[in-house]
Write a protein that holds these residues in place. Structure first.
Motif, mmCIF file in Angstrom:
data_model
loop_
_atom_site.group_PDB
_atom_site.id
_atom_site.type_symbol
_atom_site.label_atom_id
_atom_site.label_comp_id
_atom_site.label_asym_id
_atom_site.label_seq_id
_atom_site.Cartn_x
_atom_site.Cartn_y
_atom_site.Cartn_z
ATOM 1 N N THR A 116 0.848 -1.193 0.000
ATOM 2 C CA THR A 116 0.000 0.000 0.000
ATOM 3 C C THR A 116 0.882 1.242 0.000
ATOM 4 N N ALA A 174 0.150 7.271 2.477
ATOM 5 C CA ALA A 174 -0.837 8.314 2.170
ATOM 6 C C ALA A 174 -0.180 9.695 2.223
ATOM 7 N N ALA A 188 1.036 10.713 -2.523
ATOM 8 C CA ALA A 188 1.064 9.362 -1.971
ATOM 9 C C ALA A 188 2.293 8.623 -2.489
#
Length: 337
Positions: A98, A101, A126
């Motif tokens: 992932t 952020a 990000a």
């Protein structure tokens, strides 16, 4: 199943981690890396390790789960791949990483989490490996900032990576946002507090003769300033005076007094033998009356009883003479004058 020699009455089951190549097999083969076989005696070939797992040895009976910080995105993988900088995986068996952020970053590989940006820094995108410093004129006060804020009016930030802005000092101001410096108040103006977004004009009776002042200067005695926002004081003209500081006007000399110089705090009394007519007038250069009065000498040999005489009518003949003040005569011998 398989049999090592022909003619045997029974076959052996291929153990877990191995497989046969079909009916009538006489030998077994190990499952290759990336595959596994978890039960003996079953038909078929080895199975690929599913995504999120891997096998880096032959004859595997089970696949290894990708650890935290790693992933495998496809089936049949022989090793797990570390998450790159700017990304993470927080659980075992991940099939992908992932992106960090906005407001966070990660500059290490195989990370299980991202770091929040620290005060004075930000990250707007990000999947980034580094945080960025706020530019001069900007600041970020908290962790995890995705953007920097502009310093408000009255404040500034001279350096990069600021977590707070600096208030403009007394005598200085900043009327714009997002600035890297404060500005000195111009001559004729001042700011008396920190964090000023504007400077104020000096009041009448005061002035500022240089920039960057936190208070205006009171006009001296003998001087005045009747306008606001001025850079200098003005001398009281002849015929006027001012006994106090911080005044916006001067005063006309009283009858029986005079002042022939500029910038005086008091008027002079007319001495004996002189008088001053009451004669105040407005000079068009000033907003207050000034006196055109001068100490006039009494006619002939006449004098006055006191100082500060206000009229020619106060002139008298001196002792030992008689007559009108315009024509004093010596006393006749034997007469008392």
């Amino acid at each position: 199943y398989y049999g090592e020699t022909s003619g045997e009455s029974s076959c052996e089951a291929a153990p877990a981690g191995y497989y046969t190549n079909g009916t009538g097999a006489t030998e077994i083969f190990p499952c290759s890396a990336g595959t596994y076989r978890d039960a003996s005696g079953s038909q078929g070939s080895c199975m690929e390790c599913p995504a999120g797992t891997y096998s880096n040895t032959e004859a595997a009976t089970a696949c290894t789960i990708a650890p935290i910080g790693y992933y495998t995105s496809e089936a049949g993988m022989t090793e797990a791949t570390a998450c790159g900088s700017g990304s993470y995986s927080s659980t075992a068996g991940s099939t992908s990483c992932t992106d960090c952020a906005p407001g966070s970053f990660n500059n290490a590989v195989a990370a299980s989490s991202c770091q929040r940006t620290t005060p004075g820094y930000y990250q707007a995108l990000a999947g980034q490996a580094y945080q960025l410093p706020c530019s001069p004129g900007l600041f970020s006060a908290d962790d995890g900032a995705a953007t920097c804020e502009e310093c408000p009016a009255g404040y500034y930030s001279p350096n990069a990576a600021a977590s707070t802005c600096t208030a403009a000092l007394p005598g200085y101001y900043q009327d714009q946002t997002g600035q890297s410096q404060s500005l000195p108040c111009a001559a004729g103006t001042y700011s008396g507090t920190s964090g000023a977004s504007l400077c104020s004009d000096c009041d009448a009776g005061s002035f500022a003769n240089e920039s960057g002042l936190s208070r205006c200067i009171d006009c001296s005695a003998g001087y005045f300033q009747d306008l606001t926002g001025q850079t200098h004081e003005v001398a009281c003209p002849p015929g006027s005076y001012n006994p106090s500081t911080g005044m916006s006007t001067c005063f006309a000399c009283d009858p029986g007094q005079n002042q022939s110089s500029y910038g005086q705090a008091r008027c002079e009394v007319c001495p004996r033998g002189t008088y001053g007519d009451e004669d105040s007038t407005y000079d068009t250069n000033y907003s207050f009356p000034t006196s055109t009065d001068y100490c006039n000498k009494c006619p002939s040999s006449a004098t006055t009883r006191e100082v500060s005489s206000e009229s020619i009518q106060d002139c008298i003949c001196p002792e030992g003479t008689w007559g009108e003040y315009t024509d004093c005569q010596a006393c006749i011998e034997g007469m008392l004058c």
